[in-house]
Write a protein that holds these residues in place. Structure first.
Motif: not given
Length: 221
Positions: A138-152, A94-99
């Motif tokens: 969609l929010m996870v993808r908008s965070a633009r952080m591949p390691p975070l996406e893989r963890l999710m 959520a924090e990264r998506a807001a940015r």
């Protein structure tokens, strides 16, 4: 009968079919997933089925019980642990998506919330779950952080199974839609602190909803 596509590795196709069935609830929590039965249904040998079952076990969708593998049925404590891990990751999302979220991604998130509201009004619980899942994805993808996406992604299947304890109830579904809308508004306003705080409350509410519904049979449909 589901047809398998030969160009893709056979075990992978078997894995995708069985995973889809588990997440759709076609195999119930605690149900034994028999290697021989799956091989017969899919008209393949037992070898690719065995490999697929091992992968599903590694993902936490199946658990070993003696010589058998059964569909995961998390305890109340396991549910809380899983959602506590998820809450930590979703707060960062959520924090990264807001940015970083782009306008088209915000539009798609808003569409997902609208779809969930319409489905809830129609009593279509499966469509509500699908739309809510799309909102989070969609929010996870908008965070633009591949390691975070893989963890999710490693938690995705277990989360979808655990969500069965957040019952298909129109009041609860409406609450979740409002919480999603509040998170999206914070993201749209580029309010990083509010986005993270609203996601934290949303996850806490989901834990409370799930814990309250342990031992209650889900509604059909």
């Amino acid at each position: 009968m589901e047809e398998l596509r030969r160009p893709e590795p056979l075990y992978r196709q078997v894995y995708e079919v069985l995973r889809r069935r588990i997440l759709a609830g076609e195999y119930g929590a605690g149900e034994v997933l028999q290697e021989s039965r799956a091989a017969e249904e899919l008209r393949v040998s037992r070898t690719p089925v065995r490999e697929a079952l091992r992968q599903l076990e590694r993902e936490g969708l199946l658990v070993a019980r003696g010589t058998e593998r059964v569909v995961a049925d998390p305890s109340k404590e396991e549910f809380v642990d899983l959602y506590t891990c998820r809450a930590a990751l979703e707060g960062l999302v959520a924090e990264r998506a807001a940015r970083l979220a782009e306008e088209e991604e915000l539009r798609q998130m808003e569409e997902a919330i609208g779809e969930a509201r319409r489905a809830a009004s129609a009593g279509d619980h499966a469509r509500v779950l699908s739309a809510n899942t799309r909102f989070h994805d969609l929010m996870v993808r908008s965070a633009r952080m591949p390691p975070l996406e893989r963890l999710m992604d490693t938690l995705r299947g277990q989360i979808l199974i655990a969500r069965r304890h957040i019952l298909s109830d129109e009041r609860i579904e409406a609450e979740i839609c409002e919480e999603h809308a509040a998170i999206l508004e914070a993201i749209r306003q580029r309010d990083v602190r509010a986005a993270r705080e609203r996601m934290r409350r949303h996850m806490e509410n989901d834990i409370q909803r799930g814990v309250a519904n342990f031992g209650v049979a889900p509604e059909e449909g």
